[in-house]
Design a protein around this motif. Sequence first.
Motif, mmCIF file in Angstrom:
data_model
loop_
_atom_site.group_PDB
_atom_site.id
_atom_site.type_symbol
_atom_site.label_atom_id
_atom_site.label_comp_id
_atom_site.label_asym_id
_atom_site.label_seq_id
_atom_site.Cartn_x
_atom_site.Cartn_y
_atom_site.Cartn_z
ATOM 1 N N MET A 83 0.824 -1.209 0.000
ATOM 2 C CA MET A 83 0.000 0.000 0.000
ATOM 3 C C MET A 83 0.858 1.259 0.000
ATOM 4 N N GLY A 84 2.010 1.210 0.643
ATOM 5 C CA GLY A 84 2.901 2.364 0.637
ATOM 6 C C GLY A 84 3.318 2.746 -0.775
ATOM 7 N N GLU A 85 3.531 1.746 -1.606
ATOM 8 C CA GLU A 85 3.894 1.996 -3.009
ATOM 9 C C GLU A 85 2.729 2.624 -3.769
ATOM 10 N N VAL A 86 1.519 2.133 -3.513
ATOM 11 C CA VAL A 86 0.340 2.692 -4.174
ATOM 12 C C VAL A 86 0.162 4.155 -3.769
ATOM 13 N N ILE A 87 0.310 4.425 -2.474
ATOM 14 C CA ILE A 87 0.172 5.798 -1.971
ATOM 15 C C ILE A 87 1.181 6.721 -2.652
ATOM 16 N N ALA A 88 2.430 6.267 -2.748
ATOM 17 C CA ALA A 88 3.484 7.086 -3.362
ATOM 18 C C ALA A 88 3.159 7.391 -4.820
ATOM 19 N N ARG A 89 2.653 6.403 -5.536
ATOM 20 C CA ARG A 89 2.324 6.615 -6.950
ATOM 21 C C ARG A 89 1.160 7.596 -7.122
ATOM 22 N N LEU A 90 0.178 7.524 -6.232
ATOM 23 C CA LEU A 90 -0.939 8.471 -6.327
ATOM 24 C C LEU A 90 -0.492 9.889 -5.981
ATOM 25 N N LYS A 91 0.422 10.003 -5.030
ATOM 26 C CA LYS A 91 0.950 11.326 -4.689
ATOM 27 C C LYS A 91 1.684 11.941 -5.878
ATOM 28 N N GLU A 92 2.365 11.101 -6.657
ATOM 29 C CA GLU A 92 3.094 11.589 -7.827
ATOM 30 C C GLU A 92 2.150 12.205 -8.859
ATOM 31 N N LEU A 93 0.882 11.812 -8.818
ATOM 32 C CA LEU A 93 -0.114 12.403 -9.723
ATOM 33 C C LEU A 93 -0.523 13.805 -9.289
ATOM 34 N N GLY A 94 -0.102 14.198 -8.077
ATOM 35 C CA GLY A 94 -0.505 15.500 -7.552
ATOM 36 C C GLY A 94 -1.771 15.444 -6.735
ATOM 37 N N THR A 95 -2.156 14.251 -6.312
ATOM 38 C CA THR A 95 -3.349 14.105 -5.485
ATOM 39 C C THR A 95 -2.997 14.252 -4.003
ATOM 40 N N ASN A 96 -4.005 14.524 -3.199
ATOM 41 C CA ASN A 96 -3.847 14.602 -1.748
ATOM 42 C C ASN A 96 -4.163 13.204 -1.193
ATOM 43 N N THR A 97 -3.119 12.413 -0.945
ATOM 44 C CA THR A 97 -3.294 11.010 -0.595
ATOM 45 C C THR A 97 -2.544 10.659 0.681
ATOM 46 N N GLY A 98 -3.190 9.861 1.517
ATOM 47 C CA GLY A 98 -2.547 9.349 2.729
ATOM 48 C C GLY A 98 -3.078 7.963 3.018
ATOM 49 N N GLY A 99 -2.457 7.291 3.988
ATOM 50 C CA GLY A 99 -2.946 5.958 4.315
ATOM 51 C C GLY A 99 -1.970 5.159 5.137
ATOM 52 N N LYS A 100 -2.176 3.853 5.153
ATOM 53 C CA LYS A 100 -1.351 2.931 5.929
ATOM 54 C C LYS A 100 -1.396 1.563 5.275
ATOM 55 N N ARG A 101 -1.094 0.527 6.045
ATOM 56 C CA ARG A 101 -0.888 -0.814 5.498
ATOM 57 C C ARG A 101 -2.092 -1.357 4.728
#
Length: 313
Positions: free
Chosen positions: A270-288
Amino acid sequence: MHLIVHHWDTDGITSAALLVSALKLEDFTNLTAPIGEFRFDGRIWEAIERAKKLYVLDFNVPHEVEKVKVPTLFIDHHTQPKIKNPLVEQVNPSLEGEYYPSNSLVVSEYFGIWNAWSALGVVGDIGEKAFEIETVSELLKREGLTPGDAIRLVELIDSNYIAMDREAVEEAVGVLLNHDVRELLEYEPWVKQATTIKEAIESAVSGVEEKNGFAFVEFESPPFNIISKVARKLVWEMGYWGAVVVNRNFHGKAQIYFRISPEEAERIDMGEVIARLKELGTNTGGKREVLGCVCERGGKVEEALRIIEEYLR
């Protein structure tokens, strides 16, 4: 003035109440961010300028605290980078590769304070699986609370953020501090609110589609922030491996919520998914096991969904 900035859900609210009790704070202000957005707005930054000390609890915003200029205690359990700001003390077991199901447990362990709030934070974040944790069961039993009581209390506390009532979320910390926990089961403002919200969640879930064991739901619900509750119901209660839930109209923006089961968390980073969504310029957070994303309506939503779908079976 001591300033507490906390997440808007049960785990954030109970974490704040635990900290106030542990430190016996009297001169404090507690604030939450615009609900659904992982950022400090102008209201919070203005309060930080007046603060003697800042506490950030269960709110995954390391990028914001990198900029603070007051001594800060940052306690969290979400996946995040190491904070470099020398004014910030970062307490997060995930930095050492340890998984904590709630921030309330991190706060309780750090300060050595354990009560029903510690347990409710866990129930709020992982649902009925919390009752498999011995500490949670013991704390609830000590307070005379059944698992059903705990589920109900989370539903009532969370009704404040689901109703998008930022002020009520902040007031909820005081409600916890000034009421016996069992009294809250009959706390009328929350009971009425929760009833209306439950009807909205049931309506959203009725439109579920399944693809390879994963649930997909799309809806528009400007009055309520029910997206996380819909995802939890689909995974925790209805048994899907994961849920992708999209609110196409979240006060003019779009929300995406992606929750997976503990078993799928072993497969999906999930950390990888979060990082990729952040790269899109979205406001993204989360955990495991979960991520939340707020972005502009339109193309960004479809780009984010394409990335998430890469990780599905």
